[in-house]
Structure formats: structure tokens, C-alpha cells
Design a protein around this motif. Structure first.
Motif: not given
Ligand SMILES: [Zn+2]
Ligand SMILES: [Zn+2]
Ligand SMILES: [Zn+2]
Ligand SMILES: [Zn+2]
Length: 408
Positions: A211-220, A226-228, A235-236
Motif C-alpha cells: 500500500r505504501e508502495k502504491c501511495v508512492l506510485q500515486y505520487h509518481e 503534472k509532466l504529462n 491516467i485518471e
């Protein structure tokens, strides 16, 4: 004589001659001599006759004597005869007595003969009875033989039964040994179960990490969003899809492993097994290990054995305030009876949150199988409070999920 007469006539005619007379005298002499001899012999015979008569007289005298003796003998004989007569009389008397005795003996004899006849009749009856008894005896002997045959058959059956009972005892031993084996297997399975529980905990940790990884992935993803900017919409969509999949996966995982969608407010772990939700606090959950912790003792807890498939209720107080009843805490009586064992509920009371008038005592609630609808959730009441048994306390949507594997 005729001669003499003839000579006399001749003498008469010849008287003149004397010679003739002499001759005649001589003959007459001779004749007289002869007569004399005849007379002598006659005398002699008479003498002998006399003698014989004398002898006869003598003999008659002796016979007279004999007669006298005979008379005397006759007298004695008469006396004897009288004696005999007397004896005869006596013997007559005796004879009459004997006759009487004889008649009495005859009567007795008749009696005896009558008795003898009776006895003979009795004897005949006894013989008949004896014959009947003999028949009975034969019949009984036959029955005895039959029962002996039956006895032999029954003994055989008994032997078979004994063999069967030995077989059954062997079976019992086998069953006992197999039961012991099963018991050992059960213990092994219990060990495995605890191991699996540990594994589940590990898996939970991993889920958390993911889950934590998922959150990180969400951030990414946000950064890349923002970049794309152009791909943002796509993506949404992907995000929504991912979240939905994650939720589905999480629910599936929760259902399969008995993981509740709540953290313990005491030990801060995901709650596995039994979850206690405070009925009065907005969001307060306790795991079974921390159940004895010092939460407000006046608050009533909702015992959730299986996860609730609705997050709507996670952050809501579900029960109203109850009025406490003051009682001795060592002997609490909830003044209601258990719906299963019908005993008075003492100590802890479990009330079904969805049913009216369904209560359980501690013992009946602890049974490992379902006594009630497994989707229903119970309220655990330790201190006696004023709750109407008819009142339905929980919303109908607040139910446990029951999948087939856990519906035991
Ligand atoms: Zn806890
Ligand atoms: Zn509370
Ligand atoms: Zn119920
Ligand atoms: Zn009971």
C-alpha cells in the motif's frame, strides 16, 4: 323091644318047652347086657356131658365174673361217658363261642373283602393315573429332548455371538487407535493453523508495504501527470480502474482472511479475527487481544466476528446512550434468559443487534458453530443496562459477510 314082644308071644304059645324059655332068657340077658353096656356108655357120655356142663358152669361163672367186671367197667365207662358228655357240652359251648367268633370273623372278612375291593378299585384308578403319568412322562421326555436340541442350537448361537462380540471389541480397539491418530492429526493441524496465522500476519505486513508502495506510485503518477498533462485524463481513468481493482482485491482478501477494514486503536494493527467496535464512540475499534484494555467501562461494545462489507459505518457511533443499572459487580444478573439454554443470563449478556428477543449467555455464545444467522452482529453487554429485549439496535445493512468457506 319088638323082639321082646315077639319072644313073649312065642313063650306064650310054647309054654310047654322050658328050653326055649332058657334060650329066651339067655338072649334076654344078652340083650340086657347090651343094654347095660349101652347104658354105661350113656352114663359115660352123661358123665362127660356133666363134666362139660360143669366146665360150662365154670366157664359161665367166669363169664359171670366177667359180666360183673364188665358191669363195673360199664359204671366206670358211664362215668367216663358222663365226663365225655360234660366235655361235649363244654366243647359245645366252646363251639358256640367259636361260631360267634367265626361269624364275627366272617363279618370282618366281609369288611376286609369290601375294603379289598375298594383298594382294588383304587389300585385300578392308580394304575390308570400311572398310565396317564407315564404318557405325561413320555411327552415331557420328548419336550426335554426338543429343549436340549434347542439348547444346543442356542449354545451354537451364543458361540457365534461371542465371536461377533470379540470382532466388535477388536473393531473398538481399531476405532480407538484411529481416534487417537485423528487426535494427533488434529494437534498437528492446530500447529499448522498457528503457523498459517503467523503467515497471515506476515502477509498483512506485506500488504501494508505494498500500500505504501502504491501511495508512492500515486505520487509518481501525480508527478508524471503534472509532466504529462495531455495523458492526464487517461491516467485518471487508469487510476480509477486501479483503485476499484484494489478495493475489490482488498475486500476479497479481507473476506478470505477474516481481516476487518479497521485498525485496533490500542495496538495499531489491522484487526484479524474478532473486532470490537465501541457503540458510543465515533471511531473506536479494538482487536480481541486488546479487548481487556481500559476503554470507558460504561460503553457497550459491538462484537463483530466476521468483517462488515460496508465502510459507511466505520466512523459512526451506532448505539444510543443506555441507562446503567446499579448491581453488585461480582454477581451481575441481566434479568433476561438465554434463547438457547433458557438459563438466566449472568455475567455477560449478548443481544442480537438485528432480532427482537434473541439473547445469548456466555456459554452459548462461545459455541464454535452457528446457533443463529451468521450475518447478524451481537452487542456484548458486560454491565447491566436498561435495554428492551424487543428493541432492534443495529441498522439492517450492518451485517457480516458470509462466504461459503467461513459459513461453518
Ligand atoms: Zn489491538
Ligand atoms: Zn467508546
Ligand atoms: Zn439475530
Ligand atoms: Zn445460553
Amino acid at each position: 323091644m319088638e323082639q321082646t314082644s315077639s319072644s313073649n308071644s312065642k313063650k306064650d304059645k310054647n309054654k310047654p318047652i322050658d328050653y326055649n324059655d332058657l334060650k329066651q332068657l339067655k338072649s334076654k340077658y344078652y340083650e340086657s347086657e347090651l343094654e347095660k353096656e349101652g347104658l354105661n356108655s350113656l352114663a359115660e357120655s352123661l358123665k362127660t356131658k356133666i363134666r362139660t356142663l360143669q366146665q360150662q358152669i365154670f366157664s359161665q361163672e367166669s363169664s359171670i365174673q366177667l359180666v360183673r367186671e364188665l358191669e363195673s367197667q360199664k359204671v366206670t365207662l358211664l362215668e367216663q361217658a358222663e365226663n365225655y358228655k360234660k366235655r361235649v357240652n363244654d366243647s359245645d359251648l366252646q363251639l358256640s363261642i367259636i361260631k360267634k367268633e367265626l361269624t364275627s370273623l366272617r363279618e370282618e372278612n366281609n369288611d376286609f373283602t369290601r375294603k379289598y375291593n375298594e383298594l382294588q378299585q383304587q389300585n385300578v384308578q392308580i394304575r390308570q393315573l400311572n398310565n396317564l403319568l407315564e404318557l405325561d412322562k413320555q411327552h415331557l421326555n420328548k419336550k426335554l429332548r426338543e429343549s436340549e436340541d434347542e439348547k444346543i442350537v442356542l449354545q451354537k448361537e451364543l458361540g457365534q455371538c461371542n465371536e461377533q462380540s470379540n470382532l466388535i471389541e477388536d473393531n473398538i480397539h481399531e476405532i480407538k487407535s484411529s481416534f487417537e491418530k485423528l487426535d494427533a492429526d488434529y494437534r498437528v493441524l492446530q500447529c499448522k493453523n498457528s503457523e498459517l496465522e503467523l503467515e497471515i500476519e506476515n502477509l498483512q505486513c506485506e500488504v501494508k508495504r505494498l500500500r505504501e508502495k502504491c501511495v508512492l506510485q500515486y505520487h509518481e503518477i501525480d508527478e508524471s501527470n503534472k509532466l504529462n498533462g495531455k495523458l492526464k485524463g487517461d491516467i485518471e481513468d487508469l487510476q480509477r480502474l486501479f483503485i476499484e481493482q484494489d478495493r475489490v482485491l482488498r475486500e476479497k482478501n479481507q473476506q478470505e482472511n477474516g481481516i476487518h477494514p479497521a485498525y485496533c486503536n490500542v495496538c495499531n494493527k489491522y484487526i484479524v479475527g474478532v473486532r470490537y467496535k465501541c457503540g458510543h464512540c465515533d471511531d473506536y475499534d479494538i482487536c480481541s487481544n486488546c479487548e481487556t484494555s481500559n476503554h470507558d467501562r460504561n460503553h457497550v461494545l459491538i462484537k463483530i466476528k466476521r468483517p462488515i462489507n460496508n465502510d459507511r459505518f466505520v466512523k459512526t457511533a451506532l448505539l444510543p446512550e443506555f441507562q446503567l443499572i446499579e448491581q453488585n459487580e461480582q454477581d451481575i444478573d441481566h434479568r433476561t434468559n438465554c434463547s438457547v439454554c433458557h438459563k438466566k443470563i449472568r455475567g455477560v449478556r449478548y443481544k442480537c443487534g438485528h432480532c427482537a428477543k434473541f439473547e445469548l449467555c456466555v456459554n452459548c455464545e462461545a459455541y464454535p458453530f452457528n446457533l443463529h444467522d451468521p450475518t447478524h452482529v451481537f452487542i456484548k453487554i458486560r454491565r447491566p443496562v436498561q435495554i428492551d429485549s424487543n428493541e432492534i439496535l443495529l441498522p439492517s445493512e450492518f451485517r457480516s459477510i458470509v462466504n461459503r468457506s467461513s459459513n461453518i
